[in-house]
Design an enzyme around this catalytic site. Structure first.
Site, short mmCIF file in Angstrom:
data_model
loop_
_atom_site.label_atom_id
_atom_site.label_comp_id
_atom_site.label_asym_id
_atom_site.label_seq_id
_atom_site.Cartn_x
_atom_site.Cartn_y
_atom_site.Cartn_z
N GLY A 152 13.16 12.82 -46.18
CA GLY A 152 13.98 11.81 -46.36
C GLY A 152 13.43 10.50 -45.70
O GLY A 152 12.59 10.70 -44.63
N ARG B 23 18.91 4.76 -42.08
CA ARG B 23 20.19 4.34 -40.82
C ARG B 23 18.73 4.21 -39.69
O ARG B 23 19.35 3.65 -38.63
CB ARG B 23 20.85 5.34 -40.39
CG ARG B 23 21.90 5.41 -41.60
CD ARG B 23 22.84 6.78 -41.33
NE ARG B 23 22.04 7.92 -42.30
CZ ARG B 23 22.63 9.07 -42.34
NH1 ARG B 23 23.93 9.35 -41.76
NH2 ARG B 23 22.24 10.08 -42.75
N SER C 68 -20.59 -0.93 2.13
CA SER C 68 -19.55 -1.83 1.39
C SER C 68 -20.18 -3.02 0.93
O SER C 68 -21.11 -3.63 1.05
CB SER C 68 -18.79 -2.26 2.71
OG SER C 68 -18.02 -1.53 3.34
#
Ligand code: UD1
Ligand code: CA
Length: 461
Positions: free
Chosen positions: A12, A16, A406
């Site tokens: 289907g 809806r 760093s």
């Protein structure tokens, strides 16, 4: 369980839903709706399962995949559920065993319920058994009609029901068990109703007139809730979500706020793992025992091993977090990232195809992509692998015990040998030999008294 075959009707359109997507493909917890009834049936190991496809047949097939017991039947035109069943049995050849028929739009159906229905059918020696439930709001469902001796006599669809019939609280669940002889009656069904469709539900009245034994088995309403609209879809998804969480809790997982946690059906979680609020775990993710998954984490198709901690606000995709690792807060593990044992990945770190071996650390503000990082390596804050030259991706390999200062940029392809040090703020464009120190920054120069001199110059103006 004695031999049976099954037909699932899924052709289907689902008008809806108001969607371009076939109804049974609408996702419920990351899976197409049809996955759930199909799994529930599969678990009973029927001899064959035929899935009726029509609307977007190809996509439905693709989504559900193939396996030896599964066939797809094409219903060319969606003329109603009786026509769908006719199409569904066609590829099964001559049906000789009991047949279980399901609507494809019932994601909440459970294996146990199907099993009970088949058992009821066999105990009662019925030719046809339908499933029904009694509900305060029967709107939209077919009503079960009974004669003055309370025997099932037929089903009337909402559209065709009289005012009196509309008040009947017992409705058809869209789940049927039948003996093969009942199938012969399909050809007698006519589209003589307001929708002009061939209703499978007419088979109930027809069987009764043929003198066949028909019965209705009352089933939990929750299992039979059909999904026809987006609202019903959301409600069904909510129930499934809770079932999954309750299952996990029963197995020893702590879910701190079930209302806000989404865990998809194929996910596994080990004992004594804590799941905090707003956590989403998707796909085939595996979470080990004794883990902590803190608030706002999304984990997709990933493995998190025993005792690992994923702190707030992380996204983990197609990656692996080994035992005892700690990730986050606010880290992003993109596909192909692997953290071995006791690795730490901290705040604002992004990884992509990066392997970090045992004990390695990248604690702050880094991007590590296409990188192999050895045991015990320390990646300083702000370190970036420059893995992309605008055309190709290149690899960064960092040996065991390396210290990356760093704010280092590692311009790939590049290798840093075992135990080496890279000074903070370096731009590394060539390999660093094991055991050496690499420095690329400009030497610092201090100009003494500069500030005072500058002030004097300014003052003269
Ligand atoms: C159906 C039942 C109704 C029952 C309800 C339970 C009929 C006529 N009515 O109504 O009595 O209370 O389920 O949820 O059966 N499908 C096809 N081909 C078609 C039409 C439908 O494969 O031509 C499939 C749909 O994809 C769906 C299932 O059959 O998965 C049911 O169809 P749907 O239109 O949702 O039926 P309902 O109106 O809900
Ligand atoms: Ca339906």
């Amino acid at each position: 369980m004695k031999e049976f075959v099954s037909v699932i009707m899924a052709a289907g359109l689902g008008t809806r839903m108001k969607s371009d997507r076939a109804k049974v493909l609408h996702p419920v917890l990351g899976k197409p709706m049809l996955y759930f009834p199909l799994q529930a049936v599969r678990a009973l190991r029927p001899k064959a399962i035929s899935v009726v496809v029509g609307h977007q047949a190809e996509r439905v097939r693709e989504a559900m995949g193939t396996d030896p017991g599964l066939v797809y039947a094409l219903q060319k035109e969606q003329k109603g559920t009786a026509d769908a069943l006719k199409a569904g049995v066609a590829p099964l050849g001559k049906v000789r065993s009991t047949l279980l028929v399901l609507n494809g739009d019932m994601p909440l159906i459970r294996t146990e319920t199907l099993k009970a229905l088949i058992a009821f059918h066999r105990r009662q020696k019925n030719a046809l058994t339908l499933s029904s439930f009694i509900t305060p709001d029967p709107t939209g469902y077919g009503r079960v009609l009974r004669d003055d001796r309370d025997r099932v006599s037929g089903i009337v669809e909402q559209k065709d029901a009289t005012t009196d019939q509309l008040r009947i609280p017992e409705v058809n669940g869209g789940l049927y068990v039948m003996e093969p002889g009942v199938l012969d009656l399909l050809s007698q069904i006519r589209p003589a109703n307001r929708a002009g469709e061939y209703y499978l539900t007419d088979i109930v009245g027809l069987s009764v007139s043929e003198g066949l034994k028909v019965g209705a088995c009352l089933v939990e309403e929750e299992d039979l809730r059909g999904v026809n609209s987006r609202k019903e879809l959301a409600e069904a998804a909510g129930i499934l979500r809770m079932r999954i969480l309750e299952g996990l809790m029963a197995d020893g997982v702590s879910v701190m706020q079930p209302g806000s946690v989404f865990i998809e059906p194929e996910v596994k979680v080990g004992r004594d793992t804590f799941i905090y609020p707003n956590v989403v775990i998707e796909g085939r993710s595996r979470i080990g025992a004794g883990c902590h998954i803190f608030p706002g984490v999304r984990i997709v198709n990933s493995k998190v091993e025993d005792g690992a901690v994923v702190k707030d606000g992380c996204v983990i995709e197609d990656s692996r977090i080994g035992p005892g690792c700690s990730v986050g807060p606010f880290a992003h593990l993109r596909p192909g990232s692997v953290l071995k044992k006791d690795v730490k990945v901290g705040n604002f770190v992004e990884l992509k195809k990066a392997v970090l071996r045992d004990g390695a650390k990248a604690s702050h503000l880094s991007y590590l992509g296409d990188a192999e990082i050895g045991r015990g390596v320390n990646i300083g804050a702000g370190t970036i692998t420059c893995n992309y030259d605008g055309t190709h991706k290149h690899q960064t390999v960092i040996g065991e015990g390396v210290f990356i200062g760093s704010d280092t940029q590692l311009v790939a392809p590049v290798k840093v040998g075992k135990g080496a040090y890279v000074g903070a703020g370096s731009t590394i464009t060539g390999d660093v030999p094991a055991g050496s120190l690499a420095l690329t920054r400009v030497r610092q120069r201090n100009i003494e008294g500069w500030v005072k001199k500058r002030a004097l110059v300014k003052g003269k103006k």
